[in-house]
Design a protein around this motif. Structure first.
Motif, mmCIF file in Angstrom:
data_model
loop_
_atom_site.group_PDB
_atom_site.id
_atom_site.type_symbol
_atom_site.label_atom_id
_atom_site.label_comp_id
_atom_site.label_asym_id
_atom_site.label_seq_id
_atom_site.Cartn_x
_atom_site.Cartn_y
_atom_site.Cartn_z
ATOM 1 N N LEU A 90 0.870 -1.171 0.000
ATOM 2 C CA LEU A 90 0.000 0.000 0.000
ATOM 3 C C LEU A 90 0.907 1.220 0.000
ATOM 4 C CD1 LEU A 90 -2.916 -0.659 2.520
ATOM 5 C CD2 LEU A 90 -2.956 -0.743 0.045
ATOM 6 N N LEU A 91 0.885 1.963 -1.096
ATOM 7 C CA LEU A 91 1.838 3.070 -1.193
ATOM 8 C C LEU A 91 1.161 4.430 -1.042
ATOM 9 C CD1 LEU A 91 4.191 1.775 -4.013
ATOM 10 C CD2 LEU A 91 4.493 1.645 -1.553
ATOM 11 N N SER A 92 -0.098 4.425 -0.692
ATOM 12 C CA SER A 92 -0.769 5.700 -0.496
ATOM 13 C C SER A 92 -1.689 5.636 0.706
ATOM 14 C CB SER A 92 -1.558 6.058 -1.758
ATOM 15 O OG SER A 92 -2.739 6.738 -1.416
ATOM 16 N N GLU A 93 -1.856 6.772 1.325
ATOM 17 C CA GLU A 93 -2.703 6.885 2.505
ATOM 18 C C GLU A 93 -4.162 6.548 2.167
ATOM 19 O OE1 GLU A 93 -2.470 6.598 5.767
ATOM 20 O OE2 GLU A 93 -0.552 7.580 5.466
ATOM 21 N N ASP A 94 -4.557 6.741 0.902
ATOM 22 C CA ASP A 94 -5.959 6.554 0.543
ATOM 23 C C ASP A 94 -6.247 5.224 -0.151
ATOM 24 O OD1 ASP A 94 -6.816 9.100 1.479
ATOM 25 O OD2 ASP A 94 -5.771 9.979 -0.225
ATOM 26 N N ALA A 95 -5.230 4.403 -0.271
ATOM 27 C CA ALA A 95 -5.439 3.120 -0.938
ATOM 28 C C ALA A 95 -6.000 2.107 0.054
ATOM 29 C CB ALA A 95 -4.128 2.618 -1.514
ATOM 30 N N THR A 96 -6.723 1.144 -0.491
ATOM 31 C CA THR A 96 -7.368 0.146 0.363
ATOM 32 C C THR A 96 -7.132 -1.249 -0.187
ATOM 33 O OG1 THR A 96 -9.166 1.675 0.796
ATOM 34 C CG2 THR A 96 -9.602 -0.611 1.298
ATOM 35 N N ILE A 97 -6.947 -2.198 0.702
ATOM 36 C CA ILE A 97 -6.899 -3.586 0.266
ATOM 37 C C ILE A 97 -7.787 -4.431 1.174
ATOM 38 C CG2 ILE A 97 -4.724 -3.865 1.552
ATOM 39 C CD1 ILE A 97 -5.681 -6.066 -1.412
ATOM 40 N N ASN A 98 -8.565 -5.296 0.567
ATOM 41 C CA ASN A 98 -9.346 -6.263 1.318
ATOM 42 C C ASN A 98 -8.940 -7.638 0.826
ATOM 43 O OD1 ASN A 98 -11.125 -4.423 2.795
ATOM 44 N ND2 ASN A 98 -11.826 -3.888 0.749
ATOM 45 N N CYS A 103 -0.383 -14.188 3.615
ATOM 46 C CA CYS A 103 -0.880 -12.923 3.129
ATOM 47 C C CYS A 103 -0.137 -11.830 3.876
ATOM 48 C CB CYS A 103 -2.377 -12.875 3.405
ATOM 49 S SG CYS A 103 -3.090 -11.285 3.096
ATOM 50 N N THR A 104 0.453 -10.909 3.143
ATOM 51 C CA THR A 104 1.107 -9.801 3.825
ATOM 52 C C THR A 104 0.622 -8.494 3.223
ATOM 53 O OG1 THR A 104 2.960 -9.717 2.298
ATOM 54 C CG2 THR A 104 3.235 -11.121 4.221
ATOM 55 N N ILE A 105 0.535 -7.500 4.074
ATOM 56 C CA ILE A 105 0.176 -6.164 3.619
ATOM 57 C C ILE A 105 1.150 -5.218 4.298
ATOM 58 C CG2 ILE A 105 -1.589 -4.367 3.692
ATOM 59 C CD1 ILE A 105 -3.581 -6.856 3.899
ATOM 60 N N GLY A 106 1.826 -4.415 3.529
ATOM 61 C CA GLY A 106 2.789 -3.547 4.184
ATOM 62 C C GLY A 106 3.353 -2.514 3.234
ATOM 63 N N GLN A 107 4.524 -2.038 3.576
ATOM 64 C CA GLN A 107 5.158 -0.972 2.814
ATOM 65 C C GLN A 107 6.535 -1.431 2.377
ATOM 66 O OE1 GLN A 107 4.313 -0.436 6.236
ATOM 67 N NE2 GLN A 107 2.243 -0.293 5.434
#
Lengths: 485, 406
Positions: free
Chosen positions: B316-324, B342-346
């Motif tokens: 997620l590279l933006s404050e307004d992006a979303t992932i489900n 599953c990973t979500i990060g920067q």
């Protein structure tokens, strides 16, 4: 002081003796129930029987009206015949069990289980409802516990008493975490809850004992629709254990409890559950439906830790959750769910991150044997404002036998770029090589499986209060007995 | 709802067969799925279907130049304009023809709609014992603005055959086109298929793309989904393994920005023992984009010795992006090895710092790391031209100029 102690002992003694006495006239007590079914009149009757204030009646009626408009959820991956809610008795006098003359009359299977769990004779008597003289020892223990708690200002009583004696606290916090309309079962529970526990830990107080210990000695049957409200004020700390490793045989098929935890700033709550309700027989006949709503809210720097060992019930529907509202708050969930024969479990957690720098950890271990089905269903939701949040989830499943099933349904929602979420899940069976290794060294297959299963669950069992960890370990062995081969 | 009425009007005028009529009635009963539908809980069709559309409209021809501009320049090209097959290559042992009616037994609302309205698409049959070295490019061109169009395609890969496809949908002189595509693929025994989907259409295009793959014993199928352009993309990728030793592999890359939405639903149904599946989906979400991933692995009773692996990594590279993300395992057999991660990060801050301290600008450093992140999935693509295109599109999307050629 000693006089006071003597007095309270006397009261307790009398309470217990009269209770035992009452059980002799079972027919008379049974007449103290209300007709089957749920109507507004029934809700009013329950409230009246419990001498509740008007606001409580309004609360119940409101919940009842909400419930009428709701549908029973069917999204869980379980199959069961939906109970007929008009065929349930919503109020009855305390649960009754046949009184036995001695432990020798006990069902030998049950006795065997008690022995295996290593439960003391005194406690066995109590759990099996054997009519014995009062065990002085435990009474004195109970009263001394009561005194210690009172000295610290800790309120620990039944929720009915709390409604009478601490209405301000109850009014403020009841349904603040699990709203009445949250779901079908929480609405039902709010309308008809019979009793439950209330606990308040004042500011800065560290509860001097595991509330579990107290619980085990004093706990009486709380019935079908249990309501628990636990409030830890700022900077306080408490560890609470619900349930019991001993098998609970219960005539009530439907259980819909609600548990609410409130951790104010810097508070720390540890809530452990061992659930071993009657799972039904080998053919899936009978057994308890356990539909529980458990949720906690964490304010600033607070921490809530749920630990559960689920081995019983025919159908389980249970998701202990944390709302991480305050900045830097922490939520934890450790679970072992065992299903055997035809049991079904749909259980997991929700971690809702709202505050900044919030952290959550989920360790869920499922074991399925026989023809059972175990499900992990979890939600990790990180809102836009929950910057720098962190979640780690691990859900593993162990399968024993080729007729069982194990499923995972994790939901992950992330709405900001500074948070990190990790999730991993594995499904596998007990390795043949592992069993062979044990066999080689003279450990029988059944013992080997127990050994491997215990190792597999260690991360969770370690979280339990000591004495229960030992019992839970044995409980796992018993639950999985005969599932090998 | 705009589109629903259009569909009703359109179908009333047409003389649909009894089967198609009943499928349409079935669809109309519930309409388009909504977010109350579990499979659509994160993806709302509301905006897409409220627009005004014509249905299955036909426009102009495309020029050779236009084809060249949008093709990868491969030897074999199948070209369809507004769903109609207009050009096909002559290849030995492979028959290619226009749409032919076939029934699928899925219960998906959009498949039912596709079945009842479809008039276009392709039919490809690769005969047994055929290996086609050169990949085949399938180009769909749309030329009518505000069109709702159905493609219905079927591919059969014969026993012991091998073939590679690249499919691309491109709008020309139009932007708001809503495509509902359904592709049925049969992989016969010991066949090998690679199917690449390049989804890089115009900014206001919408796409629902369902691919059902049915595999027989010893077959291998690789499906790669590359998502870069388009406003609304929903992919349903389903595998059914009906023979032992079958293997299903899928790779996905989504790089989104602006208000883009990409929803990847995958489902592997392990119906036979001794099979494998590997899944790797990577997502990079910029600006206000939204990603959805739902990966389901089902192991049926008696499907022993299954190895199923799934991984879903998101940046997620933006404050307004979303992932489900919803990775799902349903296992009914015990002797299996299944896992999902599953990973979500920067991006790793230390790695960024390392590069910046060596004189690489912030944006460039981010791009290099993002590129490395996506490469793992891109490297599984065997057709060099497709891999190169994916890399190029990725770099373009990240909006940086990397002076060295990666």
């Amino acid at each position: 002081m000693s006089e006071k102690k003597q007095l309270s002992e006397d009261i307790l003694l009398e309470e217990v003796t009269s209770a035992e006495y009452k059980y002799g006239f079972t027919t008379k007590i049974e007449s103290d129930t209300i007709p089957k079914g749920l109507t507004e009149k029934v809700v009013r009757t329950i409230s009246a029987k419990k001498n509740e204030p008007d606001w409580m009646l309004d609360y119940r009626l409101n919940a009842y009206n909400a419930w009428l408009k709701m549908d029973e959820p069917d999204w869980a991956n379980v199959e069961y015949e939906k109970p007929n809610y008009q065929d349930v008795i919503y109020y009855s006098a305390p649960k009754q069990k046949p009184v036995l003359d001695s432990l020798d009359d006990l069902d030998p299977e049950m006795k065997k289980t008690f022995d295996k769990l290593g439960i003391s004779i005194d406690e066995q008597n109590r759990l099996a409802n054997v009519a014995v003289d009062i065990v002085m020892d435990s009474v004195s223990v109970a009263t001394s516990f009561k005194k210690t708690l009172a000295e610290k200002g800790i309120i620990f009583c039944s929720i009915s008493d709390a409604i009478k004696n601490h209405p301000k606290l109850v009014k403020k916090y009841l349904s603040s975490v699990v709203p009445v309309r949250d779901n079908f079962f929480s609405a039902l529970n709010s309308a008809v809850f019979s009793d439950g526990s209330f606990c308040y830990i004042p500011k800065g107080v560290k509860c001097p004992m595991e509330l579990s210990t107290y619980f085990r000695i004093n706990e009486a049957g709380t019935g079908q629709f249990e309501r628990t409200l636990l409030i830890a004020d700022e900077g306080s700390q408490v560890s609470y254990l619900e349930g019991c490793t001993a098998p609970m045989r219960d005539e009530n098929q439907l259980h819909a409890a609600v548990v609410e935890l409130v951790a104010l700033d810097n508070a720390d709550i540890k809530y452990s559950t061992v659930q071993n309700w009657y799972p039904g027989d080998k053919n899936g006949k009978g057994g308890v439906f356990n539909f529980v709503t458990k949720r906690g809210i964490c304010h600033k720097n607070a921490k809530i830790s749920w630990t559960q060992v689920e081995t019983g019930s025919a159908v389980t529907w249970k998701y202990p959750s944390c709302i991480l509202k305050g900045d830097n708050s922490i939520g934890e969930f450790f679970s072992v769910a065992v299903t055997n024969n035809l049991q079904q479990a749909d259980t997991g957690t929700k971690m809702i991150h709202l505050g900044k720098n919030t952290k959550s950890t989920i360790i869920a271990k499922g074991i399925s044997a026989g023809k059972s089905n175990g499900n992990y269903r979890g939600l990790v939701s990180i809102s836009k404002g929950a910057t720098n949040s962190r979640n780690f989830s691990q859900c593993d499943s162990l399968l024993m036998g080729d007729k069982c099933g194990s499923h995972t349904f994790p939901y992950i929602e992330v709405r900001n770029k500074s948070s990190q979420v990790e999730h991993e899940a594995t499904t596998s069976k007990v390795g043949e090589d592992q069993i062979f290794y044990c066999n080689q060294r003279g450990i029988g297959t059944e013992a080997a499986i127990a050994l491997i299963v215990n190792g597999y669950c260690k991360d969770v069992l370690n979280q339990l209060p000591m004495e229960f960890a030992v019992e839970a370990q044995k409980l796992l062995e018993i639950s999985l007995e005969g599932s090998v081969g | 709802m705009g589109l629903i009425n259009e569909i009703k009007n359109y179908s009333d005028k047409k003389n649909l067969s009894a089967d198609k009529r009943s499928a349409l009635d079935n669809f109309l009963e519930n309409g388009f799925p909504t977010i109350k539908d579990e499979e659509w809980r994160y993806t709302s069709l509301k905006k897409t279907i409220s627009g005004k559309y014509s249905i299955n409209a036909v426009g102009r021809d495309v020029t050779k130049k236009e084809v060249e501009k949008h093709s990868l320049g491969l030897k074999h090209k199948i070209i369809l304009v507004d769903g109609f097959l207009i050009s096909k290559p002559e290849i030995k042992n492979i028959s290619i023809s226009a749409y032919s009616e076939f029934i699928s037994n899925t219960n998906e609302a959009l498949e039912k709609l596709n079945y009842s309205l479809a008039k276009n698409g392709y039919t490809i049959s690769v005969h047994a014992n055929t290996t086609i070295e050169e990949p085949i490019e399938i180009l769909f061109f749309n030329t009518v603005e505000n069109n709702f169009i159905q493609y219905r395609n079927i591919i059969t890969v014969g026993d012991n055959s091998q073939v590679k496809f690249i499919e691309k949908i491109q709008n020309i002189d139009c932007d708001n086109v809503f495509v509902n595509s359904f592709t049925h693929i049969n992989c016969e025994s010991n066949s090998k298929l690679e199917f690449n989907k390049i989804q890089n259409n115009t900014p206001n295009s919408s796409l629902i793309d369902t691919v059902d793959v049915f595999q027989k014993k010893d077959s291998v199928s690789n499906i790669n989904t590359l998502i870069f352009g388009g406003k609304f993309i929903r992919n349903n990728l389903n595998f059914e393994q009906n023979g032992t030793n079958a293997e299903s592999n899928m790779n996905g890359i989504s790089v989104l920005n602006k208000n883009q939405l990409a929803d990847n639903h995958t489902f592997v149904d392990h119906k036979s023992p001794n099979c494998r599946s590997n899944e790797m989906y990577k997502g990079v979400y910029l600006e206000k984009s939204k990603g959805v991933f739902n990966g389901k692995i089902m192991v049926r009773e008696d499907s022993q010795k299954i190895d199923a692996f799934q991984s879903n990594n998101t940046l997620l590279l933006s404050e307004d992006a979303t992932i489900n993300s919803k990775p799902q395992l349903e296992i009914y057999a015990d002797d299996v090895k299944c896992s999902h991660g599953c990973t979500i990060g920067q991006l790793d801050k230390e790695a960024l710092f390392y590069m910046r301290s060596r004189g690489i600008g912030k944006e460039e450093a981010q791009a290099i790391l993002t590129y490395a992140f996506a490469s793992e999935a891109i490297n599984n693509i065997t057709i060099n031209k497709v891999a190169m295109l994916a890399k190029k599109l990725l770099i373009n999307k990240l909006d940086v100029d990397l002076d060295h050629n990666i």
